[in-house]
Design an enzyme around this catalytic site. Structure first.
Site, PDB file in Angstrom:
ATOM      1  N   HIS A  22       0.870  -1.184   0.000  1.00 35.72           N
ATOM      2  CA  HIS A  22       0.000   0.000   0.000  1.00 35.72           C
ATOM      3  C   HIS A  22       0.900   1.225   0.000  1.00 35.72           C
ATOM      4  O   HIS A  22       1.563   1.534   0.985  1.00 35.72           O
ATOM      5  CB  HIS A  22      -0.897  -0.031   1.238  1.00 35.72           C
ATOM      6  N   LYS A 167     -10.034   6.576  -4.073  1.00 37.13           N
ATOM      7  CA  LYS A 167      -9.029   7.573  -3.729  1.00 37.13           C
ATOM      8  C   LYS A 167      -7.671   7.095  -4.215  1.00 37.13           C
ATOM      9  O   LYS A 167      -7.324   5.915  -4.057  1.00 37.13           O
ATOM     10  CB  LYS A 167      -8.992   7.811  -2.216  1.00 37.13           C
ATOM     11  N   LYS A 169      -3.558   7.587  -4.044  1.00 37.94           N
ATOM     12  CA  LYS A 169      -2.427   8.102  -3.286  1.00 37.94           C
ATOM     13  C   LYS A 169      -1.381   8.606  -4.273  1.00 37.94           C
ATOM     14  O   LYS A 169      -0.827   7.834  -5.071  1.00 37.94           O
ATOM     15  CB  LYS A 169      -1.822   7.004  -2.405  1.00 37.94           C
ATOM     16  N   ASP A 198      -5.243  11.835  -2.607  1.00 39.99           N
ATOM     17  CA  ASP A 198      -4.623  12.154  -1.318  1.00 39.99           C
ATOM     18  C   ASP A 198      -3.141  12.378  -1.577  1.00 39.99           C
ATOM     19  O   ASP A 198      -2.434  11.473  -2.016  1.00 39.99           O
ATOM     20  CB  ASP A 198      -4.833  11.014  -0.327  1.00 39.99           C
ATOM     21  N   GLU A 224      -7.081  15.845  -1.040  1.00 42.14           N
ATOM     22  CA  GLU A 224      -6.775  15.715   0.391  1.00 42.14           C
ATOM     23  C   GLU A 224      -5.347  16.153   0.705  1.00 42.14           C
ATOM     24  O   GLU A 224      -4.403  15.675   0.084  1.00 42.14           O
ATOM     25  CB  GLU A 224      -6.984  14.258   0.829  1.00 42.14           C
ATOM     26  N   ASP A 249      -6.500  16.732   6.436  1.00 44.62           N
ATOM     27  CA  ASP A 249      -6.311  15.449   7.116  1.00 44.62           C
ATOM     28  C   ASP A 249      -5.185  15.581   8.134  1.00 44.62           C
ATOM     29  O   ASP A 249      -5.426  15.745   9.324  1.00 44.62           O
ATOM     30  CB  ASP A 249      -6.012  14.349   6.106  1.00 44.62           C
ATOM     31  N   LYS A 273     -10.843  11.335  12.052  1.00 44.42           N
ATOM     32  CA  LYS A 273     -10.129  10.118  12.442  1.00 44.42           C
ATOM     33  C   LYS A 273     -10.098  10.029  13.959  1.00 44.42           C
ATOM     34  O   LYS A 273      -9.574  10.915  14.630  1.00 44.42           O
ATOM     35  CB  LYS A 273      -8.705  10.121  11.879  1.00 44.42           C
ATOM     36  N   GLU A 327     -13.935   6.103   4.603  1.00 42.37           N
ATOM     37  CA  GLU A 327     -12.810   5.345   4.036  1.00 42.37           C
ATOM     38  C   GLU A 327     -12.508   4.129   4.911  1.00 42.37           C
ATOM     39  O   GLU A 327     -11.366   3.714   5.039  1.00 42.37           O
ATOM     40  CB  GLU A 327     -11.591   6.264   3.960  1.00 42.37           C
TER      41      GLU A 327
END
Length: 375
Positions: A22, A167, A169, A198, A224, A249, A273, A327
């Protein structure tokens, strides 16, 4: 001593494999590490919580190792003997003595809520004010970095009716390459899906000014944290100029950050979060600030396992508005978990059980197998 006194708090570090690497702007995860918190009370009830980071210290100030050590050495002595049913008093006791450590505090608060829900035979969402929905839309992160592979993965998720929010990255590579990658994916998916990015603070303001315009003009719905969390003025300028909304974020590391961002107009959307705010109750204070300021809400994740994901979900179920979905796909990134039953994902949503507490049970054999200290 109270009837519901806290008798012990145990922490276990668990390493779980993921379905694929990831990739983030600052780190590539090869697996996920959870800190499982088990809080036992004098009346025989156990509350369970989770504290999970993304990439350890490459992301923030806490790591799984520091979370475990700090809970064992500093949190537990403050809490043992205290009334587990008075969550407000227990968390205020921690706040007075321990600065920061919001990930650890979130895990503790989740465990206290789980125990109280079991004691009162109520789901955690009811303890937080009452759910106004039973399921949450869930985004999926496309993080392979390969355009064709990401398009194929998105198409599969649409066919399975698992996700229609995606989304990407970006930020680790050249900005032109990233923009081409994102635009190609949006073009392939069209109006069938929402595509967002993001950046994880990777751009400077000059790059972001151009890139945000390109992204917004090509149908990207949300951007983001494009620049450093410390540049709130730059976030405000981007928020005014970008065709796509800017979401904060990393800029939100406590409830006070949310207030300052709202006051300065530094974002149109807040990522919520529980880990970064200090727990499910704390994240709802950030949500209240956003709602008062007319700022949209998005239920974020630290890629928690099932325990942390459900702790977040119970809080998000109570929100009046959740325009940007959530998410909460962390359990889907894992090939293994430590629960007897996995969270239920169906029809593009996470469905949350009304069972007492967080509504989960730990699989003791799997916990024993995956715990880091098993040898």
């Amino acid at each position: 001593m109270p009837i519901c006194a806290i008798e012990s708090i145990d922490t276990v570090i668990v390493d779980l494999p993921t379905i694929r690497p990831h990739k983030l702007a600052m780190h590539t995860m090869q697996n996920q590490t959870l800190v499982i918190i088990r809080l036992r009370c004098a009346d025989g009830i156990e509350g369970v919580g989770e504290a999970t980071t993304i990439g350890g210290l490459s992301y923030g100030n806490e790591s799984p190792d520091s979370i475990k050590v700090n809970i064992d050495r500093h949190f537990a002595p403050l809490l043992i003997g205290q009334d587990a049913s008075n969550i407000n008093a227990a968390m205020l006791r921690l706040e007075r003595s321990i600065r920061g450590n919001t990930f650890a505090k979130s895990g503790i608060e989740s465990a206290l809520l789980d125990a109280l829900g079991k004691r009162l035979n109520l789901p955690v969402s009811e303890l937080l004010g009452g759910r106004v929905r039973d399921a949450l839309p869930v985004a999926w992160t496309l993080a392979s970095g390969n355009t064709e592979q990401d398009i194929s993965e998105a198409e599969k998720m649409l066919d399975l009716r698992r996700h229609r929010i995606f989304k990407l990255k970006i930020g680790a590579r050249d900005v032109s390459h990233d923009l081409a990658h994102v635009i190609a994916i949006k073009k392939a998916l069209g109006d069938r899906a929402s595509v967002r990015v993001d950046v994880n603070q990777a751009w400077d303001e000059a790059v972001a000014l151009r890139a945000c315009k390109v992204l917004g003009d090509n149908g990207i719905d949300l951007i983001e944290q494009p620049i450093s969390r410390n540049n709130r003025g730059g976030m405000a300028r981007l928020n005014l100029s970008s065709p796509a909304p800017i979401m904060a974020d990393e800029s939100i590391e406590c409830v006070e950050d949310a207030f300052n961002l709202a006051r300065e107009g530094a974002a149109s959307v807040f990522a919520l979060k529980i880990a970064k705010n200090g727990g499910p109750r704390a994240v709802l204070r950030t949500a209240a600030i956003a709602e008062a300021a007319g700022i949209g809400l998005y239920g974020g994740t630290m890629l928690e396992g099932g325990i942390g994901t459900l702790a977040s979900a119970h809080a998000f179920l109570t929100l009046n508005k959740l325009a940007w979905g959530t998410e909460l796909f962390g359990p889907l990134l894992l090939t293994e978990d430590i629960l007897t039953e996995q969270p239920l994902y169906r029809d593009f949503q996470l469905h949350v059980s009304p069972l007492p507490g967080l509504g989960l049970t730990i699989d003791e054999e799997r916990l024993a197998f995956f715990r880091r200290d098993k040898h």
